[in-house]
Enzyme design. Structure first.
Site, PDB file in Angstrom:
ATOM      1  N   ASP A   8       0.883  -1.164   0.000  1.00 60.41           N
ATOM      2  CA  ASP A   8       0.000   0.000   0.000  1.00 60.41           C
ATOM      3  C   ASP A   8       0.921   1.214   0.000  1.00 60.41           C
ATOM      4  O   ASP A   8       1.451   1.606   1.038  1.00 60.41           O
ATOM      5  CB  ASP A   8      -0.899   0.004   1.232  1.00 60.41           C
ATOM      6  CG  ASP A   8      -1.791   1.230   1.288  1.00 60.41           C
ATOM      7  OD1 ASP A   8      -2.319   1.635   0.233  1.00 60.41           O
ATOM      8  OD2 ASP A   8      -1.947   1.801   2.387  1.00 60.41           O
ATOM      9  N   GLU A  67      -1.248  -1.460  -4.961  1.00 59.84           N
ATOM     10  CA  GLU A  67      -2.452  -0.688  -5.252  1.00 59.84           C
ATOM     11  C   GLU A  67      -2.138   0.362  -6.312  1.00 59.84           C
ATOM     12  O   GLU A  67      -1.099   1.016  -6.265  1.00 59.84           O
ATOM     13  CB  GLU A  67      -2.928  -0.022  -3.966  1.00 59.84           C
ATOM     14  CG  GLU A  67      -4.276   0.640  -4.085  1.00 59.84           C
ATOM     15  CD  GLU A  67      -4.756   1.180  -2.750  1.00 59.84           C
ATOM     16  OE1 GLU A  67      -5.738   0.645  -2.233  1.00 59.84           O
ATOM     17  OE2 GLU A  67      -4.142   2.129  -2.247  1.00 59.84           O
ATOM     18  N   ASP A 139      -2.340   1.238   7.056  1.00 57.64           N
ATOM     19  CA  ASP A 139      -1.521   0.974   5.869  1.00 57.64           C
ATOM     20  C   ASP A 139      -1.081  -0.496   5.814  1.00 57.64           C
ATOM     21  O   ASP A 139      -0.961  -1.078   4.741  1.00 57.64           O
ATOM     22  CB  ASP A 139      -0.294   1.892   5.854  1.00 57.64           C
ATOM     23  CG  ASP A 139      -0.694   3.353   5.849  1.00 57.64           C
ATOM     24  OD1 ASP A 139      -1.155   3.826   4.800  1.00 57.64           O
ATOM     25  OD2 ASP A 139      -0.573   4.010   6.903  1.00 57.64           O
TER      26      ASP A 139
END
Length: 168
Positions: A8, A67, A139
């Site tokens: 992330d 991502e 996160d």
């Protein structure tokens, strides 16, 4: 079982999560956050690259999932996020890992069942799927969600291909 690194990305905090998965059952190996908030931007990117390289060296994942950038209200923030993604991707490419990218909506859909899920729902499902008791940073759980999404999506695609693809 495949070992997957989920990332992330963030220009101040980058979450990472390492799982082993056969596409049905997944096991938590490691996860955490790389915090680089107090440095100049170029130094932050270098630190993300260096520390993710260390994660790759230590846990030896076979694949990396990250991502994709989404366009927020602030174009400057999206550009910085894209550069942080670039540093993370470079660390994995230099280790010769295949890189897979997923949209935030697709990750939420895969892990929670709804592309509009909120962070608490994602975190709850990550903890449930990986049988984790400890508290996870946002996160960190998002990175594990990326890894889980890749494990489940990739497994489904592999099964379809093995079975001859879609049939009408």
């Amino acid at each position: 079982m495949r070992r997957i690194l989920g990332i992330d990305p963030g220009s101040r905090v980058t979450g990472y999560g390492v799982i082993e998965s056969n596409g049905i059952r997944s096991v938590h190996i490691a996860s955490g956050c790389i915090r680089v908030a107090d440095k100049k931007f170029a130094k932050r990117l270098g630190e993300i690259y260096r520390r993710l390289s260390e994660v790759v060296e230590e846990f030896k994942p076979q694949e990396m999932a990250i991502e994709q950038v989404f366009m927020a209200k602030d174009a400057s923030a999206a550009l910085k996020l894209g550069q942080a993604r670039g540093a993370a991707i470079c660390a994995c490419v230099m280790a010769e890992l295949p890189v897979f990218e997923y949209t935030p909506r697709m990750i939420k859909q895969t892990v929670v069942g709804s592309g509009g899920a909120d962070k608490d729902q994602v975190q709850h499902m990550v903890k449930h799927l990986l049988k984790l008791e400890q508290k996870l940073a946002s996160d960190q759980s998002d990175a594990l969600a990326v890894a889980l999404s890749h494990a489940h999506t990739n497994s489904t695609l592999y099964s379809l291909a093995k079975a001859g693809g879609w049939r009408r």
